[in-house]
Design a protein around this motif. Structure first.
Motif, short mmCIF file in Angstrom:
data_model
loop_
_atom_site.label_atom_id
_atom_site.label_comp_id
_atom_site.label_asym_id
_atom_site.label_seq_id
_atom_site.Cartn_x
_atom_site.Cartn_y
_atom_site.Cartn_z
N GLU A 193 8.13 4.86 4.53
CA GLU A 193 7.75 4.58 3.14
C GLU A 193 6.56 3.65 2.81
N VAL A 194 6.64 2.52 3.61
CA VAL A 194 5.38 1.63 3.66
C VAL A 194 4.12 2.30 3.84
N LEU A 195 4.26 2.88 4.96
CA LEU A 195 3.00 3.75 5.26
C LEU A 195 2.58 4.67 4.27
N ILE A 196 3.54 5.50 3.60
CA ILE A 196 3.01 6.35 2.69
C ILE A 196 2.33 5.52 1.64
N ASP A 197 2.92 4.39 1.12
CA ASP A 197 2.28 3.77 0.06
C ASP A 197 1.03 3.21 0.34
N ILE A 198 0.81 2.71 1.69
CA ILE A 198 -0.51 2.13 2.08
C ILE A 198 -1.55 3.39 2.11
N HIS A 199 -1.28 4.32 2.50
CA HIS A 199 -2.30 5.58 2.52
C HIS A 199 -2.68 6.00 0.97
N LEU A 200 -1.47 6.07 0.24
CA LEU A 200 -1.75 6.33 -1.10
C LEU A 200 -2.86 5.08 -2.07
N THR A 201 -2.53 4.00 -1.61
CA THR A 201 -3.44 2.94 -2.09
C THR A 201 -4.89 3.05 -1.42
N GLU A 202 -4.96 3.29 -0.15
CA GLU A 202 -6.18 3.68 0.24
C GLU A 202 -6.99 4.56 -0.30
N GLY A 203 -6.23 5.89 -0.38
CA GLY A 203 -6.88 7.02 -1.27
C GLY A 203 -7.29 6.50 -2.70
N ASP A 260 3.84 14.64 6.12
CA ASP A 260 4.85 15.81 5.40
C ASP A 260 4.93 15.12 3.89
N SER A 261 5.10 13.91 3.81
CA SER A 261 5.65 13.31 2.35
C SER A 261 4.37 13.23 1.72
N LEU A 262 3.20 12.92 2.23
CA LEU A 262 1.96 12.90 1.53
C LEU A 262 1.58 14.32 0.85
N VAL A 263 1.61 15.44 1.86
CA VAL A 263 1.61 16.68 1.64
C VAL A 263 2.31 17.08 0.14
N VAL A 264 3.67 16.78 0.30
CA VAL A 264 4.53 17.21 -0.87
C VAL A 264 3.85 16.45 -2.21
N LYS A 265 3.51 15.13 -1.92
CA LYS A 265 3.05 14.52 -3.10
C LYS A 265 1.54 14.89 -3.61
N GLU A 266 0.97 15.87 -2.89
CA GLU A 266 -0.41 16.34 -2.98
C GLU A 266 -0.23 17.00 -4.33
N PRO A 267 -1.17 16.93 -5.61
CA PRO A 267 -0.98 17.89 -6.55
C PRO A 267 -1.43 19.36 -6.23
N SER A 268 -0.96 20.23 -6.62
CA SER A 268 -1.44 21.60 -6.49
C SER A 268 -2.81 22.09 -7.13
N GLU A 269 -3.60 22.72 -6.55
CA GLU A 269 -4.84 23.17 -7.11
C GLU A 269 -4.60 23.56 -8.54
#
Length: 85
Positions: free
Chosen positions: A3-13, A70-79
């Motif tokens: 969960e921490v890594l997910i949020d870190i990567h979302l923050t980086e993005g 996998d979690s980041l892909v699920v969070k990615e908005p659909s085109e």
């Protein structure tokens, strides 16, 4: 850790996508990263120690990052869907 890594990567993005100077995005990232650690009730030193631990075990690190991706892909908005935020 996942969960921490997910949020870190979302923050980086987020910070890399903002139309601001690189120096400003680094400052913003630092502030947002602190918020991630507060949210997950972990210090930056504990996070760093955990990363060092998992980096010594490539198989475990791969399992962790597989879950992160996998979690980041699920969070990615659909085109075609406009981000509402």
């Amino acid at each position: 850790m996942v969960e921490v890594l997910i949020d870190i990567h979302l923050t980086e993005g987020l910070t890399s996508a903002l139309p601001v100077a690189y120096d400003s995005s680094k400052v913003l990232y630092s502030l947002l990263e602190k918020e991630v650690f507060i949210k997950h009730e972990v210090s930056d030193s504990v996070f760093t120690q955990s990363m060092m631990y998992y980096l010594r075990d490539p198989d475990e690190m791969e399992r962790i990052y597989s879950r992160v991706v996998d979690s980041l892909v699920v969070k990615e908005p659909s085109e075609g869907i406009v981000d509402q935020y």
